[in-house]
Design a protein around this motif. Structure first.
Motif, PDB file in Angstrom:
ATOM      1  N   VAL A   1      48.806  26.770  26.722  1.00 39.71           N
ATOM      2  CA  VAL A   1      48.814  27.129  28.142  1.00 39.71           C
ATOM      3  C   VAL A   1      49.788  28.285  28.344  1.00 39.71           C
ATOM      4  O   VAL A   1      50.986  28.169  28.040  1.00 39.71           O
ATOM      5  CB  VAL A   1      49.209  25.940  29.038  1.00 39.71           C
ATOM      6  CG1 VAL A   1      49.289  26.380  30.504  1.00 39.71           C
ATOM      7  CG2 VAL A   1      48.211  24.801  28.882  1.00 39.71           C
ATOM      8  N   ASP A   2      49.284  29.411  28.833  1.00 37.01           N
ATOM      9  CA  ASP A   2      50.128  30.581  29.076  1.00 37.01           C
ATOM     10  C   ASP A   2      50.807  30.475  30.438  1.00 37.01           C
ATOM     11  O   ASP A   2      50.278  29.853  31.368  1.00 37.01           O
ATOM     12  CB  ASP A   2      49.282  31.855  29.045  1.00 37.01           C
ATOM     13  CG  ASP A   2      48.608  32.057  27.696  1.00 37.01           C
ATOM     14  OD1 ASP A   2      49.235  31.749  26.666  1.00 37.01           O
ATOM     15  OD2 ASP A   2      47.438  32.500  27.686  1.00 37.01           O
ATOM     16  N   VAL A   3      51.964  31.108  30.558  1.00 40.31           N
ATOM     17  CA  VAL A   3      52.696  31.142  31.824  1.00 40.31           C
ATOM     18  C   VAL A   3      52.879  32.593  32.250  1.00 40.31           C
ATOM     19  O   VAL A   3      53.342  33.428  31.458  1.00 40.31           O
ATOM     20  CB  VAL A   3      54.065  30.445  31.717  1.00 40.31           C
ATOM     21  CG1 VAL A   3      54.842  30.608  33.022  1.00 40.31           C
ATOM     22  CG2 VAL A   3      53.895  28.967  31.387  1.00 40.31           C
ATOM     23  N   VAL A   4      52.485  32.876  33.485  1.00 37.21           N
ATOM     24  CA  VAL A   4      52.640  34.211  34.062  1.00 37.21           C
ATOM     25  C   VAL A   4      53.706  34.136  35.144  1.00 37.21           C
ATOM     26  O   VAL A   4      53.611  33.312  36.066  1.00 37.21           O
ATOM     27  CB  VAL A   4      51.309  34.708  34.663  1.00 37.21           C
ATOM     28  CG1 VAL A   4      51.515  36.034  35.395  1.00 37.21           C
ATOM     29  CG2 VAL A   4      50.251  34.838  33.584  1.00 37.21           C
ATOM     30  N   ASN A   5      54.717  34.982  35.042  1.00 39.10           N
ATOM     31  CA  ASN A   5      55.789  35.002  36.029  1.00 39.10           C
ATOM     32  C   ASN A   5      55.866  36.400  36.645  1.00 39.10           C
ATOM     33  O   ASN A   5      56.166  37.370  35.952  1.00 39.10           O
ATOM     34  CB  ASN A   5      57.125  34.629  35.388  1.00 39.10           C
ATOM     35  CG  ASN A   5      58.203  34.346  36.430  1.00 39.10           C
ATOM     36  OD1 ASN A   5      58.239  34.965  37.490  1.00 39.10           O
ATOM     37  ND2 ASN A   5      59.080  33.404  36.126  1.00 39.10           N
TER      38      ASN A   5
ATOM     39  N   LEU B   1      49.074  43.221  43.854  1.00 38.87           N
ATOM     40  CA  LEU B   1      49.470  42.608  42.590  1.00 38.87           C
ATOM     41  C   LEU B   1      48.380  42.729  41.530  1.00 38.87           C
ATOM     42  O   LEU B   1      48.613  42.427  40.361  1.00 38.87           O
ATOM     43  CB  LEU B   1      49.781  41.118  42.792  1.00 38.87           C
ATOM     44  CG  LEU B   1      51.020  40.738  43.592  1.00 38.87           C
ATOM     45  CD1 LEU B   1      51.007  39.241  43.860  1.00 38.87           C
ATOM     46  CD2 LEU B   1      52.292  41.125  42.858  1.00 38.87           C
ATOM     47  N   GLY B   2      47.169  43.126  41.939  1.00 40.67           N
ATOM     48  CA  GLY B   2      46.012  43.104  41.055  1.00 40.67           C
ATOM     49  C   GLY B   2      46.230  43.687  39.676  1.00 40.67           C
ATOM     50  O   GLY B   2      45.980  43.013  38.660  1.00 40.67           O
ATOM     51  N   PRO B   3      46.681  44.944  39.551  1.00 37.41           N
ATOM     52  CA  PRO B   3      46.840  45.538  38.214  1.00 37.41           C
ATOM     53  C   PRO B   3      47.800  44.763  37.319  1.00 37.41           C
ATOM     54  O   PRO B   3      47.516  44.543  36.136  1.00 37.41           O
ATOM     55  CB  PRO B   3      47.370  46.947  38.525  1.00 37.41           C
ATOM     56  CG  PRO B   3      46.860  47.240  39.909  1.00 37.41           C
ATOM     57  CD  PRO B   3      46.912  45.925  40.628  1.00 37.41           C
ATOM     58  N   GLU B   4      48.935  44.347  37.866  1.00 38.79           N
ATOM     59  CA  GLU B   4      49.913  43.609  37.066  1.00 38.79           C
ATOM     60  C   GLU B   4      49.386  42.233  36.683  1.00 38.79           C
ATOM     61  O   GLU B   4      49.610  41.754  35.569  1.00 38.79           O
ATOM     62  CB  GLU B   4      51.226  43.458  37.852  1.00 38.79           C
ATOM     63  CG  GLU B   4      51.926  44.765  38.140  1.00 38.79           C
ATOM     64  CD  GLU B   4      52.378  45.464  36.853  1.00 38.79           C
ATOM     65  OE1 GLU B   4      53.010  44.799  36.009  1.00 38.79           O
ATOM     66  OE2 GLU B   4      52.071  46.658  36.701  1.00 38.79           O
TER      67      GLU B   4
ATOM     68  N   ALA C   1      46.239  41.415  36.272  1.00 40.43           N
ATOM     69  CA  ALA C   1      45.203  41.604  35.252  1.00 40.43           C
ATOM     70  C   ALA C   1      45.812  41.751  33.862  1.00 40.43           C
ATOM     71  O   ALA C   1      45.329  41.163  32.882  1.00 40.43           O
ATOM     72  CB  ALA C   1      44.354  42.818  35.601  1.00 40.43           C
ATOM     73  N   VAL C   2      46.886  42.534  33.775  1.00 45.46           N
ATOM     74  CA  VAL C   2      47.561  42.720  32.484  1.00 45.46           C
ATOM     75  C   VAL C   2      48.149  41.402  32.002  1.00 45.46           C
ATOM     76  O   VAL C   2      48.009  41.021  30.823  1.00 45.46           O
ATOM     77  CB  VAL C   2      48.655  43.797  32.608  1.00 45.46           C
ATOM     78  CG1 VAL C   2      49.504  43.844  31.335  1.00 45.46           C
ATOM     79  CG2 VAL C   2      48.034  45.162  32.878  1.00 45.46           C
TER      80      VAL C   2
END
Length: 691
Positions: free
Chosen positions: A642-646, A680-683, A685-686
């Protein structure tokens, strides 16, 4: 709360042709309890029972009056009844509505104008209770966001009762006539059945839909009916003054003790509401018999200071809540004790002025009871209603004009938003107005706010609904967004991404329902519905095999602040997240958890309206980011894969989390504005590895 018509301080009952000053004192007790509760709810947490007292008093006087008219004339004059109600109640309430409108425009932030304008119309139409019930409002202390007209809910309950009760009597009179009985033969039995049915329904709904039960008319009819029965049933204590006096004090205790011991967390107005309701009925029934006893409750309630407050109690109820709400908005906090006393005095002064200059001027009509007189009353009411409606429409339209700007696409160059703090920072032009305009920020909401997509129920919402992005491209990757309203904020950034990268987004978002298999709880209720639906949703996602599942949710501390919810030690939020995420991973799905956003301090929208550049509205990062454990992130750390995006670096920098970034207002409350979310879309997506 509402008061039946009285003449001056003279209130008459069925079993007494003399004045009943104790009823005015009872009104004073009721309104005093309510005012103290609204000023200092921690001192009198059950002070809302004062409203129930007024319901019983109204039923006692109105039903008693109509029963006497039915017995005397074998009919009811509906026009006369409505004319009296309009003269008695409408003028003072119309003045308060007009004053609230003026105060709103002069003292409150424009972001509140439209909501309060609509509240004026709901109050004018006497449906404020249903508006409150359906908007999930709670009847608690004043805050900077609460409506200054919320208290009109109880007036609406009584107006709806007044609308129906004369026809109820006419039907009973017709039934008695058809059966060859006296006109009042069926009144007591019909009232008893009505009270019992409403009481049973109140118990049921209070246990299942607490907020709806509190505001609904159907759960309050029994209180009014009990008042009517108190006026019509024969007394059991006639001739025993001392016993009546003791019973009266028992009734007072049944009102005062709940005011200290009850709270809004209880299933109210269920069975426990019978305590203050029956206590009030006892006071009303024993008041006449106990007046000969110097120490009786009726004698104490009938002293002049009590009857004075009782005289102005209707106006006091109308005025005190707006005074408190406006004061809280100006102070930016709840009033301290000395300030609360000043507000109480101001409310009483306004009530006295309203009583003498408005209520009494319109209340008494000495002309003939003919159609011409009725027309004058109705014409007056209609004219005032139209004036207030037009006045409410003006601030509504001002905000509506600004709301139209939300549909206008903003230039990424002029309004970079989060991209101003991205890995490759975009320049921020100076001198531009903040977008969205703070006055309409609360309406800058995600796509999931439309229809059922923000209240996703796997049993009710078809699998073909709530799809966004590249919906016409069947081969495009599928991203499922699941969680509460904080998860719903990421749907629009993904939609923005889908304009450059083919992407189909399936929103399975339920506001107020984090994607956990353990239920939240308040002081009195465990909400199992949310966790049960999540179990079904998890199975649906596993079966659908999407390319990515994005899970997000508000922290437990946020739920505690916003809704008063928490998770118990036997079923912690963390364990529920571990269970739900494990089910997704067991199905071989790719899962990314987005850490919850920084929690802003105070009301960022109103702060930015006061400080145009938003510079004074930042929240220290130490407060915004230290709001307890993010259980979802902790759960992700316990499950392999499970990845975590902050994304907190796009919200906070150099120890502060601003309210405005890249010329864009960041928050509308504890949620992002949709304008900032899309930036926030571009960040995002990355971070999600979408390209």
């Amino acid at each position: 709360m509402r008061h039946a018509a009285v003449k001056g301080r003279r209130t008459h009952t069925r079993n007494s042709h003399g004045p009943r000053p104790d009823i005015q004192g009872l009104r004073a007790l009721a309104v005093g309890i309510v005012v103290i509760y609204h000023l200092r709810p921690e001192a009198l947490p059950g002070g809302f029972v004062g409203v129930d007292v007024f319901f019983v008093v109204s039923g006692f006087l109105i039903i008693g009056s109509l029963a006497r008219e039915a017995a005397k004339k074998a009919s009811i004059s509906v026009l006369d009844f409505y004319a009296r109600r309009i003269r008695r109640l409408f003028p003072a309430s119309a003045v308060v509505l007009a004053a609230v409108l003026a105060g709103t425009v002069l003292l409150l932030a424009p972001s509140r104008w439209q909501n309060i304008s609509s509240d004026v119309l709901f109050s004018l139409l006497q449906v404020q209770n249903w508006h409150q019930a359906l908007s999930a409002a709670t009847y608690a202390g004043a805050t900077q966001e609460v409506s200054p007209l919320q208290h009109f809910w109880s007036l609406a309950v009584e107006e709806q009762f007044y609308l129906v009760i004369p026809f109820f009597f006419l039907g009973l009179i017709a039934a008695a006539r058809a059966a060859g009985q006296k006109a009042g033969r069926f009144i007591v039995p019909a009232l008893s059945v009505t009270a019992l049915a409403s009481f049973i329904y109140s118990i049921y709904l209070s246990g299942h839909e607490h907020t709806m039960a509190y505001f609904a008319t159907t759960t309050r009819i029994w209180e009014l009916a009990v008042g009517g029965l108190a006026a019509l049933l024969p007394t059991m204590l006639k001739g025993s003054a001392r016993l009546s006096a003791l019973s009266g004090w028992l009734g007072v205790s049944a009102i005062i003790v709940p005011a200290f011991l009850f709270s809004t967390d209880m299933a109210f107005p269920g069975s426990i509401a019978a305590i203050p309701v029956l206590g009030t009925a006892i006071l009303l029934r024993t008041g006449t018999e106990s007046t000969a006893v110097p120490w009786s409750a009726s004698r104490v309630l009938g002293i002049r200071p009590m009857t004075f407050v009782g005289d102005v109690s209707y106006s006091l109820y109308l005025w005190h809540w707006p005074v408190i709400v406006f004061a809280v908005a100006l102070l930016g906090r709840t009033p301290r004790i000395r300030e609360a006393l000043i507000l109480a005095v101001v409310s009483l002064a306004l009530a006295a002025a309203s009583y003498h200059l408005v209520e009494q001027r319109f209340r008494h009509h000495s002309g003939p009871a003919d159609w011409r007189a009725y027309r004058q009353v109705y014409a007056m009411a209609l004219c005032v209603a139209m004036v207030v409606s037009v006045a409410a429409w003006a601030p509504w339209q001002v905000i509506e004009f600004k709301r139209a700007q939300l549909s206008t696409e903003l230039s990424d160059h002029d309004y970079p938003g989060a991209q101003a703090w991205s890995a490759r920072p975009a320049p921020v032009p100076a001198g531009l107005p903040i977008r969205p305009d703070p006055s309409v920020a609360m309406q800058d909401v995600p796509a999931t706010s439309a229809g059922a997509c923000g209240v996703y129920d796997p049993a009710l919402v078809p699998d073909t609904d709530c799809w966004f992005g590249s919906t016409g491209q069947q081969g495009a990757p599928v991203v499922v967004v699941v969680g509460d309203s904080h998860a719903g904020q990421f749907v629009d950034p993904l939609i923005a991404v889908s304009r450059k990268i083919p992407l189909r987004i399936h929103a399975m978002v339920r506001n107020g329902c984090p994607f956990t298999l353990t239920p939240p709880r308040s002081a009195a209720t465990v909400y199992t519905n949310c966790s049960a639906q999540n179990a079904v949703t998890a199975e649906k996602i596993a079966a659908a095999k999407p390319d990515l599942v994005l899970v997000a949710g508000m922290r437990e501390a946020g739920y505690r602040k916003a809704l008063g919810w928490s998770w118990g030690p036997d079923a912690p939020l963390l364990d529920g997240y571990v269970q739900s995420l494990s089910r997704l991973r067991a199905a071989g799905l790719r899962v990314s958890v987005v850490a919850d956003l920084p929690y802003p301090q105070g009301n960022p929208v109103e702060c930015v309206q006061k400080h145009a550049d938003g510079g004074a509205c930042a929240t220290p990062a130490s407060e915004a980011l230290s709001d307890g454990e993010d259980a979802l992130v902790s759960a992700a750390g316990r499950i392999d894969g499970v990845d975590v995006v902050n994304l907190s670096k796009l919200f906070c920098r150099d120890g502060v989390c601003p309210a405005v970034i890249g010329n864009v207002l960041v928050y509308r409350d504890n949620h992002m504005t949709n304008t900032f979310a899309k930036s926030l879309g571009p960040e995002l997506a990355v971070a999600l590895g979408l390209g």
